[in-house]
Design an enzyme around this catalytic site. Sequence first.
Site, PDB file in Angstrom:
ATOM      1  CD  GLU A 127     105.222  -2.664  75.215  1.00 58.18           C
ATOM      2  OE1 GLU A 127     105.058  -1.479  74.996  1.00 58.18           O
ATOM      3  OE2 GLU A 127     104.126  -3.466  75.412  1.00 58.18           O
ATOM      4  CB  CYS A 140     102.452 -10.965  79.337  1.00 63.20           C
ATOM      5  SG  CYS A 140     102.396 -11.005  77.589  1.00 63.20           S
ATOM      6  CB  CYS A 147     104.611  -9.901  64.762  1.00 63.71           C
ATOM      7  SG  CYS A 147     103.859 -11.456  64.614  1.00 63.71           S
ATOM      8  CB  CYS A 151      96.746 -10.561  63.026  1.00 67.40           C
ATOM      9  SG  CYS A 151      97.643 -12.608  63.172  1.00 67.40           S
ATOM     10  CB  CYS A 154      97.337  -7.905  66.064  1.00 64.30           C
ATOM     11  SG  CYS A 154      99.063  -7.866  67.129  1.00 64.30           S
ATOM     12  N   GLY A 208     105.394 -10.804  68.854  1.00 61.83           N
ATOM     13  CA  GLY A 208     105.937 -11.939  68.276  1.00 61.83           C
ATOM     14  C   GLY A 208     105.263 -13.279  68.167  1.00 61.83           C
ATOM     15  CD  GLU A 209     103.322 -17.575  66.066  1.00 60.03           C
ATOM     16  OE1 GLU A 209     102.167 -17.117  66.142  1.00 60.03           O
ATOM     17  OE2 GLU A 209     103.882 -18.857  66.707  1.00 60.03           O
ATOM     18  CB  SER A 240      99.901 -17.403  72.597  1.00 59.44           C
ATOM     19  OG  SER A 240      98.752 -17.149  71.986  1.00 59.44           O
ATOM     20  CB  SER A 262      95.469 -16.776  68.260  1.00 56.00           C
ATOM     21  OG  SER A 262      96.350 -16.318  69.026  1.00 56.00           O
ATOM     22  CG  LEU A 263      89.735 -20.928  66.663  1.00 53.39           C
ATOM     23  CD1 LEU A 263      90.818 -21.812  65.871  1.00 53.39           C
ATOM     24  CD2 LEU A 263      88.821 -21.678  67.466  1.00 53.39           C
ATOM     25  CG  HIS A 264      91.574 -14.631  66.827  1.00 53.80           C
ATOM     26  ND1 HIS A 264      91.222 -14.472  68.404  1.00 53.80           N
ATOM     27  CD2 HIS A 264      92.821 -14.302  66.713  1.00 53.80           C
ATOM     28  CE1 HIS A 264      92.546 -14.166  68.945  1.00 53.80           C
ATOM     29  NE2 HIS A 264      93.514 -14.114  67.930  1.00 53.80           N
ATOM     30  CG  ASN A 339      92.100  -4.282  74.285  1.00 52.75           C
ATOM     31  OD1 ASN A 339      91.330  -4.038  75.276  1.00 52.75           O
ATOM     32  ND2 ASN A 339      92.470  -5.883  74.218  1.00 52.75           N
ATOM     33  CB  CYS A 382     102.458  -7.677  74.803  1.00 54.46           C
ATOM     34  SG  CYS A 382     102.102  -8.637  76.413  1.00 54.46           S
TER      35      CYS A 382
HETATM   36  N1  SAH Z   1     101.800 -14.128  68.129  1.00 53.14           N
HETATM   37  C1  SAH Z   1     101.222 -14.995  69.108  1.00 53.14           C
HETATM   38  C2  SAH Z   1     101.405 -14.424  70.616  1.00 53.14           C
HETATM   39  C3  SAH Z   1     101.090 -12.943  70.495  1.00 53.14           C
HETATM   40  S1  SAH Z   1      99.452 -12.038  70.666  1.00 53.14           S
HETATM   41  C4  SAH Z   1      99.638 -15.101  68.818  1.00 53.14           C
HETATM   42  O1  SAH Z   1      99.205 -14.199  68.017  1.00 53.14           O
HETATM   43  O2  SAH Z   1      98.875 -15.872  69.252  1.00 53.14           O
HETATM   44  C5  SAH Z   1      98.676 -12.586  72.121  1.00 53.14           C
HETATM   45  C6  SAH Z   1      97.165 -12.524  71.927  1.00 53.14           C
HETATM   46  O3  SAH Z   1      96.412 -11.262  71.859  1.00 53.14           O
HETATM   47  C7  SAH Z   1      96.705 -13.383  70.485  1.00 53.14           C
HETATM   48  O4  SAH Z   1      95.429 -14.161  70.698  1.00 53.14           O
HETATM   49  C8  SAH Z   1      96.407 -12.069  69.534  1.00 53.14           C
HETATM   50  O5  SAH Z   1      95.686 -12.618  68.605  1.00 53.14           O
HETATM   51  C9  SAH Z   1      95.632 -11.285  70.716  1.00 53.14           C
HETATM   52  N2  SAH Z   1      95.360  -9.875  70.210  1.00 53.14           N
HETATM   53  C10 SAH Z   1      96.394  -9.169  69.319  1.00 53.14           C
HETATM   54  N3  SAH Z   1      95.827  -8.037  69.086  1.00 53.14           N
HETATM   55  C11 SAH Z   1      94.777  -7.911  69.920  1.00 53.14           C
HETATM   56  C12 SAH Z   1      93.903  -6.662  70.099  1.00 53.14           C
HETATM   57  N4  SAH Z   1      93.990  -5.539  69.525  1.00 53.14           N
HETATM   58  N5  SAH Z   1      92.842  -6.808  70.830  1.00 53.14           N
HETATM   59  C13 SAH Z   1      92.799  -7.992  71.415  1.00 53.14           C
HETATM   60  N6  SAH Z   1      93.534  -8.914  71.213  1.00 53.14           N
HETATM   61  C14 SAH Z   1      94.724  -8.877  70.626  1.00 53.14           C
HETATM   62 FE1  SF4 Z   2     101.911 -11.636  65.364  1.00 53.98          FE
HETATM   63 FE2  SF4 Z   2     100.305 -12.549  67.228  1.00 53.98          FE
HETATM   64 FE3  SF4 Z   2      99.939 -10.052  66.323  1.00 53.98          FE
HETATM   65 FE4  SF4 Z   2      99.192 -11.916  64.621  1.00 53.98          FE
HETATM   66  S1  SF4 Z   2      98.382 -11.467  66.760  1.00 53.98           S
HETATM   67  S2  SF4 Z   2     100.409 -10.178  64.059  1.00 53.98           S
HETATM   68  S3  SF4 Z   2     100.954 -13.395  64.959  1.00 53.98           S
HETATM   69  S4  SF4 Z   2     101.840 -11.006  67.517  1.00 53.98           S
END
Ligand code: SAH
Ligand code: SF4
Length: 407
Positions: A127, A140, A147, A151, A154, A208-209, A240, A262-264, A339, A382
Amino acid sequence: MTDFATHADAIAPGFIEKRPLQRYVAPTKPSLVGSSRAALAEALSGIGVPERQRRMRVQQIWHWLYVRGAQSFDEMTTLSKDLRAALAQHFTLARPQVAAEQISVDGTRKWLLQLPGEIDGRPHEVECVYIPEADRGTLCISSQVGCTLNCTFCHTGTQRLVRNLTAEEIASQVVLARDGLDDWHRESAGSGEPEKRQVSNIVMMGMGEPLYNFEAVRDGLNVVADGEGLSISKRRITLSTSGVVPQISRAGTEIGVMLAVSLHAVTDDVRNALVPLNRKYPLAELLEACRNYPGLSNARRVTFEYVMLRGINDSLADARALVRLIKGIPAKINLIPFNPWPGSKYECSDWSQIEKFSEIVFNAGYASPVRTPRGRDILAACGQLKSASEKLSAPERLALRAMALTD
Ligand code: SAH
Ligand code: SF4
């Protein structure tokens, strides 16, 4: 980045479906769209263009591809008729195939793209989302189909199908958006004023990463940033990563775009549970890599993304720990309301908690915008539409498709 809406929103009315789901047709000849200068020179050599002419021809084709957005070789009027015919015989100017396009009531657009390759009778899909704002338009884009990193919060990480995008497929997403938004250079536009572009910024935050597909991302973004072509400056491109530590410094030197991480979480225990890659590259190593990111300065800060998960990482003690953790790193913090998606085990933090968290970070001197949900009605996150249609049962999928076909 936009909103990761729930599945229920997928079948909520209110969005405008501009283009219904299309059947995928595999390309017959290679496309030149997304190619680097070196790849174009090689293509020209393959069809017998003499070496002494190649540099100039590449310049001309580059202009047609990335400034004018030519969709056919016939438009390339600075090339001889013979060369245009030879090009058309061997190549196309095909973009990734748009399987569906949706436009949200807030102007956010989402394209579901189909790429060569198939599994279980389904084409590879990614997407691309366009988010218009008052002072900019952000696209975006994706770096992989699916991926591998899983995570736990995600949706993309739960998808089975994974392949790297090619450099051409990465750059093509920008070409495709410029087509869809009618955002190409017009001769009549030239009045000395810089042109106002709809796509002014790129975030590599789709599926994707990106640092697991380093070379293609580097080469694709170099096409996007080229000042004689698509011309989106590297300061307006943000990559990212979930924290692939050994590639971070390379990203700074070889790609030179803005970094988002993506620290979190603020402890290894919590981050191990959210971002399993943390077991390999723990927080201390990740922060060290950020601190040393080439080109980092107050004018070029790293963005830390922090998804707000109720009861998991959203306490005020977490906020204070976050500030301590990133001390000394020129940074801003992007707080992302979680989300949810079908089957996800987390909940989004309460709004009041997000505000208090944000205040602590802000008072410590860091910009801490909360990412407002965009494109909720079209699942503009995305990875979302693909995920939604892939994970539904057959009858549900049919219902979604029927919905998509109705205006
Ligand atoms: N793979 C890369 C880039 C894509 S994700 C990464 O992880 O950084 C882009 C951002 O959206 C990342 O910070 C990811 O952690 C966050 N993200 C993924 N799933 C999410 C969700 N369900 N709600 C909010 N943010 C989310
Ligand atoms: Fe992949 Fe980024 Fe989603 Fe983690 S947050 S599964 S690295 S797309």
